[in-house]
Design a protein around this motif. Sequence first.
Motif, short mmCIF file in Angstrom:
data_model
loop_
_atom_site.label_atom_id
_atom_site.label_comp_id
_atom_site.label_asym_id
_atom_site.label_seq_id
_atom_site.Cartn_x
_atom_site.Cartn_y
_atom_site.Cartn_z
N ARG A 86 6.66 -8.95 39.46
CA ARG A 86 7.61 -9.55 38.64
C ARG A 86 8.78 -8.64 38.32
N GLU A 87 9.96 -9.25 38.62
CA GLU A 87 11.25 -8.68 38.40
C GLU A 87 12.18 -9.33 37.36
N LEU A 88 13.01 -8.40 36.95
CA LEU A 88 14.18 -8.81 35.92
C LEU A 88 15.24 -9.80 36.84
N VAL A 89 15.57 -10.73 35.97
CA VAL A 89 16.70 -11.53 36.53
C VAL A 89 18.02 -11.26 35.73
N ALA A 90 17.88 -11.82 34.57
CA ALA A 90 18.97 -11.57 33.49
C ALA A 90 18.35 -11.40 32.14
N THR A 91 19.14 -10.83 31.31
CA THR A 91 18.87 -10.72 29.85
C THR A 91 19.94 -10.75 29.13
N THR A 92 19.75 -11.08 27.66
CA THR A 92 21.17 -11.30 26.96
C THR A 92 20.53 -10.80 25.48
N VAL B 89 21.63 -11.18 41.82
CA VAL B 89 22.05 -12.27 41.35
C VAL B 89 23.36 -12.29 40.74
N LYS B 90 24.05 -11.22 40.56
CA LYS B 90 25.22 -10.94 39.90
C LYS B 90 26.39 -11.95 40.54
N GLY B 91 27.17 -12.87 39.92
CA GLY B 91 28.13 -13.53 40.49
C GLY B 91 27.56 -14.97 40.75
N ARG B 92 26.22 -14.96 41.01
CA ARG B 92 25.81 -16.33 41.18
C ARG B 92 24.98 -16.86 39.90
N PHE B 93 24.25 -16.08 39.14
CA PHE B 93 23.51 -16.70 38.07
C PHE B 93 23.98 -16.29 36.72
N THR B 94 23.92 -17.26 35.77
CA THR B 94 24.61 -17.07 34.44
C THR B 94 23.43 -17.41 33.58
N ILE B 95 23.15 -16.34 32.38
CA ILE B 95 22.36 -16.69 31.22
C ILE B 95 23.18 -16.67 30.11
N THR B 96 22.68 -17.82 29.31
CA THR B 96 23.46 -18.02 28.25
C THR B 96 22.37 -18.73 26.99
N GLY C 11 25.09 -6.97 19.94
CA GLY C 11 26.37 -6.92 20.60
C GLY C 11 26.44 -7.94 21.63
N GLY C 12 25.24 -8.89 21.80
CA GLY C 12 25.40 -10.04 22.80
C GLY C 12 25.74 -9.69 24.22
N ARG C 13 25.15 -8.63 24.59
CA ARG C 13 25.43 -7.99 25.84
C ARG C 13 24.26 -8.97 26.93
N THR C 14 25.03 -9.09 28.11
CA THR C 14 24.24 -9.68 29.42
C THR C 14 24.01 -8.65 30.37
N ASN C 15 23.05 -8.93 31.08
CA ASN C 15 22.65 -8.16 32.05
C ASN C 15 21.81 -8.81 33.24
#
Length: 118
Positions: free
Chosen positions: A45-51, A66-73, A57-61
């Motif tokens: 299992r691997e990390l895709v995105a976090t917020t 997937v950078k530039g293709r996926f968006t976490i909200t 601070g409301g940071r996303t990672n």
Amino acid sequence: QVQLVESGGGLVQPGGSLRLSCAGSGSIFSFASLGWYRQAPGKQRELVATTTAVIGGGRTNYADSVKGRFTITRDNAKRTVYLQMDSLRPEDTAVYYCNVKLGPAEYWGQGTQVTVSS
């Protein structure tokens, strides 16, 4: 206790888009870090995105893949976290899991299958 229900997975052609949703219960949702992870057959299992929460601070990672293709909200009022996935590739095929973390507490959804294939 937090219960998580994921939806939005399915079969999509390369270059297509999907939006995953994860609806949560429990009062900690708004204060927790939320994330999406994935696990492909035979892989860890691997990390895709976090917020993080706004208080954090409301940071996303994002994973580099997937950078530039996926968006976490997140929508705290609805206790829901989303993953918008664009320009999907066959290598994005996996079971996607949502995750909630607050201090030592951690919760996982049941997973939703995403298959990218022509």
